[in-house]
Write a protein that holds these residues in place. Structure first.
Motif, PDB file in Angstrom:
ATOM      1  N   ALA A   1     -13.201 -10.047  -8.808  1.00  0.00           N
ATOM      2  CA  ALA A   1     -13.834 -10.190 -10.123  1.00  0.00           C
ATOM      3  C   ALA A   1     -13.372  -9.088 -11.074  1.00  0.00           C
ATOM      4  O   ALA A   1     -13.088  -9.352 -12.258  1.00  0.00           O
ATOM      5  N   GLN A   2     -13.284  -7.872 -10.580  1.00  0.00           N
ATOM      6  CA  GLN A   2     -12.829  -6.770 -11.418  1.00  0.00           C
ATOM      7  C   GLN A   2     -11.377  -6.966 -11.844  1.00  0.00           C
ATOM      8  O   GLN A   2     -11.007  -6.729 -13.000  1.00  0.00           O
ATOM      9  N   THR A   3     -10.558  -7.420 -10.898  1.00  0.00           N
ATOM     10  CA  THR A   3      -9.152  -7.653 -11.202  1.00  0.00           C
ATOM     11  C   THR A   3      -9.001  -8.728 -12.269  1.00  0.00           C
ATOM     12  O   THR A   3      -8.251  -8.557 -13.247  1.00  0.00           O
ATOM     13  N   ARG A   4      -9.685  -9.826 -12.097  1.00  0.00           N
ATOM     14  CA  ARG A   4      -9.577 -10.924 -13.067  1.00  0.00           C
ATOM     15  C   ARG A   4     -10.088 -10.489 -14.446  1.00  0.00           C
ATOM     16  O   ARG A   4      -9.522 -10.864 -15.479  1.00  0.00           O
ATOM     17  N   PHE A   5     -11.140  -9.703 -14.459  1.00  0.00           N
ATOM     18  CA  PHE A   5     -11.656  -9.215 -15.742  1.00  0.00           C
ATOM     19  C   PHE A   5     -10.628  -8.319 -16.421  1.00  0.00           C
ATOM     20  O   PHE A   5     -10.373  -8.454 -17.627  1.00  0.00           O
ATOM     21  N   ALA A   6     -10.043  -7.390 -15.681  1.00  0.00           N
ATOM     22  CA  ALA A   6      -9.061  -6.474 -16.260  1.00  0.00           C
ATOM     23  C   ALA A   6      -7.847  -7.223 -16.796  1.00  0.00           C
ATOM     24  O   ALA A   6      -7.324  -6.897 -17.867  1.00  0.00           O
ATOM     25  N   VAL A   7      -7.394  -8.234 -16.057  1.00  0.00           N
ATOM     26  CA  VAL A   7      -6.243  -9.019 -16.512  1.00  0.00           C
ATOM     27  C   VAL A   7      -6.593  -9.779 -17.796  1.00  0.00           C
ATOM     28  O   VAL A   7      -5.794  -9.828 -18.744  1.00  0.00           O
ATOM     29  N   ALA A   8      -7.773 -10.364 -17.854  1.00  0.00           N
ATOM     30  CA  ALA A   8      -8.188 -11.106 -19.044  1.00  0.00           C
ATOM     31  C   ALA A   8      -8.309 -10.182 -20.255  1.00  0.00           C
ATOM     32  O   ALA A   8      -7.888 -10.531 -21.368  1.00  0.00           O
ATOM     33  N   GLU A   9      -8.878  -9.004 -20.050  1.00  0.00           N
ATOM     34  CA  GLU A   9      -9.008  -8.055 -21.146  1.00  0.00           C
ATOM     35  C   GLU A   9      -7.634  -7.556 -21.603  1.00  0.00           C
ATOM     36  O   GLU A   9      -7.397  -7.370 -22.803  1.00  0.00           O
ATOM     37  N   ALA A  10      -6.736  -7.341 -20.656  1.00  0.00           N
ATOM     38  CA  ALA A  10      -5.383  -6.919 -21.019  1.00  0.00           C
ATOM     39  C   ALA A  10      -4.697  -7.983 -21.866  1.00  0.00           C
ATOM     40  O   ALA A  10      -4.003  -7.676 -22.846  1.00  0.00           O
ATOM     41  N   ALA A  11      -4.890  -9.239 -21.506  1.00  0.00           N
ATOM     42  CA  ALA A  11      -4.273 -10.335 -22.261  1.00  0.00           C
ATOM     43  C   ALA A  11      -4.780 -10.352 -23.696  1.00  0.00           C
ATOM     44  O   ALA A  11      -4.015 -10.663 -24.638  1.00  0.00           O
ATOM     45  N   LYS A  12      -6.046 -10.042 -23.913  1.00  0.00           N
ATOM     46  CA  LYS A  12      -6.605 -10.012 -25.263  1.00  0.00           C
ATOM     47  C   LYS A  12      -5.873  -9.024 -26.161  1.00  0.00           C
ATOM     48  O   LYS A  12      -5.724  -9.246 -27.366  1.00  0.00           O
TER      49      LYS A  12
ATOM     50  N   THR B   1      -1.815   3.428   2.764  1.00  0.00           N
ATOM     51  CA  THR B   1      -0.918   2.305   3.021  1.00  0.00           C
ATOM     52  C   THR B   1      -0.294   1.827   1.721  1.00  0.00           C
ATOM     53  O   THR B   1      -0.996   1.611   0.734  1.00  0.00           O
ATOM     54  N   PHE B   2       1.009   1.645   1.714  1.00  0.00           N
ATOM     55  CA  PHE B   2       1.677   1.086   0.538  1.00  0.00           C
ATOM     56  C   PHE B   2       1.396  -0.411   0.425  1.00  0.00           C
ATOM     57  O   PHE B   2       1.236  -1.110   1.427  1.00  0.00           O
ATOM     58  N   GLY B   3       1.352  -0.884  -0.825  1.00  0.00           N
ATOM     59  CA  GLY B   3       1.201  -2.311  -1.065  1.00  0.00           C
ATOM     60  C   GLY B   3      -0.174  -2.861  -0.787  1.00  0.00           C
ATOM     61  O   GLY B   3      -0.363  -4.086  -0.826  1.00  0.00           O
ATOM     62  N   ASN B   4      -1.150  -2.005  -0.551  1.00  0.00           N
ATOM     63  CA  ASN B   4      -2.487  -2.450  -0.171  1.00  0.00           C
ATOM     64  C   ASN B   4      -3.337  -2.744  -1.413  1.00  0.00           C
ATOM     65  O   ASN B   4      -4.332  -2.091  -1.697  1.00  0.00           O
ATOM     66  N   PHE B   5      -2.898  -3.734  -2.182  1.00  0.00           N
ATOM     67  CA  PHE B   5      -3.681  -4.209  -3.316  1.00  0.00           C
ATOM     68  C   PHE B   5      -3.434  -5.705  -3.471  1.00  0.00           C
ATOM     69  O   PHE B   5      -2.395  -6.214  -3.066  1.00  0.00           O
ATOM     70  N   GLN B   6      -4.394  -6.396  -4.056  1.00  0.00           N
ATOM     71  CA  GLN B   6      -4.336  -7.845  -4.154  1.00  0.00           C
ATOM     72  C   GLN B   6      -4.077  -8.280  -5.597  1.00  0.00           C
ATOM     73  O   GLN B   6      -4.603  -7.675  -6.533  1.00  0.00           O
ATOM     74  N   THR B   7      -3.298  -9.355  -5.761  1.00  0.00           N
ATOM     75  CA  THR B   7      -3.094  -9.926  -7.092  1.00  0.00           C
ATOM     76  C   THR B   7      -3.907 -11.190  -7.317  1.00  0.00           C
ATOM     77  O   THR B   7      -4.006 -11.661  -8.454  1.00  0.00           O
ATOM     78  N   TYR B   8      -4.476 -11.762  -6.262  1.00  0.00           N
ATOM     79  CA  TYR B   8      -5.332 -12.953  -6.362  1.00  0.00           C
ATOM     80  C   TYR B   8      -4.650 -14.081  -7.136  1.00  0.00           C
ATOM     81  O   TYR B   8      -5.255 -14.740  -7.982  1.00  0.00           O
TER      82      TYR B   8
ATOM     83  N   TYR C   1      -5.510  -2.952  -8.160  1.00  0.00           N
ATOM     84  CA  TYR C   1      -5.715  -1.648  -7.528  1.00  0.00           C
ATOM     85  C   TYR C   1      -6.415  -1.851  -6.200  1.00  0.00           C
ATOM     86  O   TYR C   1      -7.197  -2.793  -6.022  1.00  0.00           O
ATOM     87  N   THR C   2      -6.173  -0.946  -5.301  1.00  0.00           N
ATOM     88  CA  THR C   2      -6.606  -1.137  -3.924  1.00  0.00           C
ATOM     89  C   THR C   2      -8.118  -1.283  -3.770  1.00  0.00           C
ATOM     90  O   THR C   2      -8.583  -1.968  -2.861  1.00  0.00           O
ATOM     91  N   THR C   3      -8.926  -0.668  -4.652  1.00  0.00           N
ATOM     92  CA  THR C   3     -10.373  -0.792  -4.528  1.00  0.00           C
ATOM     93  C   THR C   3     -10.973  -1.838  -5.470  1.00  0.00           C
ATOM     94  O   THR C   3     -12.183  -2.082  -5.414  1.00  0.00           O
ATOM     95  N   HIS C   4     -10.163  -2.445  -6.321  1.00  0.00           N
ATOM     96  CA  HIS C   4     -10.703  -3.444  -7.242  1.00  0.00           C
ATOM     97  C   HIS C   4     -11.065  -4.731  -6.508  1.00  0.00           C
ATOM     98  O   HIS C   4     -10.293  -5.237  -5.686  1.00  0.00           O
ATOM     99  N   THR C   5     -12.214  -5.283  -6.833  1.00  0.00           N
ATOM    100  CA  THR C   5     -12.589  -6.582  -6.307  1.00  0.00           C
ATOM    101  C   THR C   5     -11.841  -7.674  -7.064  1.00  0.00           C
ATOM    102  O   THR C   5     -11.211  -7.419  -8.103  1.00  0.00           O
TER     103      THR C   5
END
Length: 288
Positions: free
Chosen positions: A237-248, A269-276, A231-235
């Motif tokens: 660390a937040q992104t990685r945490f959400a992905v890890a929790e989703a995997a669980k 702006t479209f596409g303004n989010f990071q996947t890291y 998400y565009t405002t997620h850091t």
């Protein structure tokens, strides 16, 4: 992966462009998989689908449903691939919009008690037309009322977001809670309509890893299908945490820039989010 953006908003709710122009703008930005997710409304979906065929964008029938969680308050739930003509969905959304219109009047009352005037005519016009009325429209009415100009300038409130944060969120003088489906009811509704239920922007509404993790544990048990980890405002660390929790929990992981219009101070702006370098899992949402 196909370039995607799975939240956007039109004039049906709180966006600046009509549904067809949202799709046109997304196409120009290189998006090829798009969801129009108006708040508690699907009235723009048909126009978006038609525009998608013209512009080479696969548009996913979708919406962003306001839901209540007994511990976390007002949250948002996106429904993708749903039957936007389903009678139960239509009836529920009519009730939601009626609640929104009534709440707008209550918000205006509270703001008047706080010394801010609101021109209710545009709010009533939206409600009468069946178009969603939300806090951004109330905030706009506050900004547009000339009697408020001096006070807003003194308080440094120059845009919709600033007014919402100062007056229209929990704990602020103009806030009024609204009736809405619970998270469990929202998930069940989306499933009844053949859709995929995804919790939107978890770290926009909640502050800590612990809160998000606890909520995901409960929502997964209710049948949640995914979380908007990217998400565009997620850091990072937040992104990685959400992905890890989703995997669980075996949940999908979607993403968006939450486009509201080119003039929006944040979501423009479209596409303004990071996947890291993580790989989103869109599941059936990405299936042609």
């Amino acid at each position: 992966m196909i370039p995607f953006d799975l939240q956007s908003h039109s004039t049906v709710s709180d966006g600046e462009l009509d549904a067809a122009r949202v799709v046109e703008a997304a196409a120009a930005a290189g998006v090829r998989l798009l969801a129009l997710t108006d708040h508690d409304a699907v009235d723009g979906v048909d126009a978006a689908l038609e525009a998608g065929r013209r512009h080479g964008v696969r548009v996913v029938p979708a919406l962003e449903l306001s839901v209540l969680d007994h511990t976390r308050g007002d949250l948002h739930l996106c429904g993708y691939l749903l039957d936007h003509r389903h009678p139960t969905l239509r009836q529920t959304l009519l009730a939601c919009r009626a609640d929104r219109a009534a709440r707008a009047d209550h918000l205006a009352d509270r703001l008047a008690e706080a010394g801010l005037l609101v021109d209710r005519a545009p709010l009533h016009a939206r409600g009468a037309s069946g178009t969603a009325v939300g806090r951004p429209h109330v905030a706009r009415a506050v900004l547009d009322h000339p009697a408020n100009a001096r006070r807003l300038a003194d308080e440094g409130l120059s845009d919709i977001g600033a007014v919402i944060e100062a007056y229209l969120i929990p704990g602020k003088p103009g806030f009024v809670p609204r009736p809405a489906p619970t998270m469990a009811q929202g998930i069940a509704l989306i499933h009844e309509c053949g859709g995929v239920a995804v919790w939107a922007h978890p770290f926009w509404d909640l502050d800590s890893d612990a809160e998000v993790g606890d909520a995901l544990d409960r929502f997964a048990a209710m049948g949640l299908d995914g979380v908007e980890a990217f998400y565009t405002t997620h850091t990072e660390a937040q992104t990685r945490f959400a992905v890890a929790e989703a995997a669980k929990h075996g949940l999908l992981t979607t993403g968006s820039a939450d486009f509201h219009g080119f003039g929006h101070p944040r979501f423009h702006t479209f596409g303004n989010f990071q996947t890291y370098d993580l790989t989103p899992d869109l599941g059936p949402i990405a299936t042609p």
